[in-house]
Design an enzyme around this catalytic site. Sequence first.
Site: not given
Length: 701
Positions: A31-32, A226-227, A257, A638
């Site tokens: 995503k970044t 973002d997020e 998430q 993770r």
Amino acid sequence: MSAAGMNAAQSEAVRYLDGPCLVLAGAGSGKTRVITQKIAHLIEGKGFEPKHIAALTFTNKAALEMRERTAKLLEGKTLTTPGKEGRRVPVNQLTISTFHSLGVQIMRQEAEHVGLKPQFSIMDSSDCFGLVQEQLGTTDKGLIRKVQSIISLWKNGMVSPDQASATASNEDEMQAAIVFRSYVATLHAYQALDFDDLILKPAQLFSENEQVREKWQNRLRYLLIDEYQDTNACQYELLKLLAGPRAAFTAVGDDDQAIYGWRGATLENLAQLGKDFPKLHVVKLEQNYRSTVRILTAANNVIANNPKLFEKKLWSEHGMGDSITVTGCNDEEHEAESVVFRLSAHKFERRAAFRDYAILYRGNFQARIFEQVLRRERIPYVLSGGQSFFDKAEIKDIVAYLRLIANPDDDPAFIRAITTPRRGVGNTTLEALGSFAGQAKVSLFEAVFMGGIEARLSARQVEPLRAFCEWMQRLSDRAGRDPATEVLDDMMEAIHYEAYLYDAHDERQAQSKWQNVLEFCEWLKKKGTKPQAQPSEDSEATGYDNADGFGDEGKNLLGLIQTVALMSMLEGKDENPDAVRLTTVHASKGLEYPHVFLVGVEEGIMPHRGNPDADADAPVDTGRIEEERRLMYVAITRAQRSLHLNWCKKRKRARETVVCEPSRFIPEMLLDDAPPPTEEEAPMSPKDRMARLKELLQKPA
């Protein structure tokens, strides 16, 4: 812009500019990269000027990473804006920041529209804790934090004090509503904002002032968020008002998430986005670049038990990978020893580094036993989320005096210093002073000496204010010329801080806090007498030493104050020592580790029951279970190469030992349905394991 290396979905997300866009970015799906590539595409491909683009995220660390990656993408590139072709891209004109940093920027420029001076103060959590404590008239920290949390949730939900009073549904909320009204009034009188106000005030301003709203809509013409799943109601309102009728934005998030409901984030924002913006274009990023197939299969299986806003399934080209292990341990001590032993053996077999391993847990209370065993086995570790030395209340108290010596216009430092310890200056006096300073557009310190203050305050109220400020002026004058040790000693003697600690806390707490203050002062004095190339004797206690490369700047107190500021900033630097990471699952979000040990995967911990006083057999709220399941999904994803789950058959709670059950999330992972391990992956017998270790030992390094 080169899109080399991007998959089809990433490329679509980057290039879509025909309206509002929602990018559903699964864990580890890049995503970044999409956000930074889209910024580059807007500038290189569509002629946007950097000053008209804003990318918003939630942490300074994420914003820093985004800035660095964007700068690298645009290095040496030129503008395509008509009339400015050929000029180097001014990357520094981009707004890449947290929501709160943008809020500060807006309020500094528009302060007068909400009755504030541009130099308004920003109160941190401990400053606000003191305000709430004053309003409640109690030393019950649990109650103070509970009221603080309720007020924060109200602000995040854009609930006014009047609305809070009208809708309070229980005793805690009714008490908080009373405090809320006076808390807001006190902040305004102090010409100060708290953390939540940095979003709330701009949203309210844009809603009420069309001219200011259009000014910022024209300044920030494309938004990237973002997020997005972590936004609260107030942040969503700010986004809508900034986007305006143009609706030029890309929101990047993942409903699977969403793990911050307890602090006001709401999944409703994802559902509402399509309603408020009917032309919303949705792009799904489902290819995971982080984890193996087995890990992703487990994650997909768990999250499939939650209701879905958008169907999404992660996949990977990293191969099947190691089998996921589930280990039941006798108790928490056995769990810690088992995890550390298996981690050591795994590291040896894989020839891995300690930094490749993370031990994740639901709550910080679980960390202590792992720290003990890791120290015993001499395994280096880094504990994430622990309290910084400079964040301790007693250190912040002393630093407030130092900040005020260096800058008399530092209003939060003024308020903290003059009230800690108390000097006969109460909230009524400070509110009147704050109101007077706000109208005069000066700092609280300067307002004390202005003519006209006597009309607001009695001589009895003015006298301690001026006595304090005159004393601080004398210290400030000395700080630039006298030895730091002398000025510091005189300051500490005058404020009687040790006596204050013993009056305010029990003997054990006071002794611990005073020891921290002594160590801090000793550290300051050592920096003020001679620069050292070797760690100081107290470096272990404070976490700092004198090998910081700042040279001789600490000869006087003003130099030392600058050093403290620098050290506080350095504390946030992200280093990567070769050490095992110990962290909560919440704090691990956005991070990844080759090998993860997830501990305490049992009912009551993961999923967490929420209310510690609830009956052990009472059903857990459905909404809480869904968020806890998303937290489990975050924990699983993770891991890059191996995942190890651990649970205890019994565990100490308070003074009792309780029987525990494995988490419901373990069978949800359907581990038995995973493909059987290959011959190379099959579990080794003890004999085979020993042979393997001998083989590794005989190989050259």
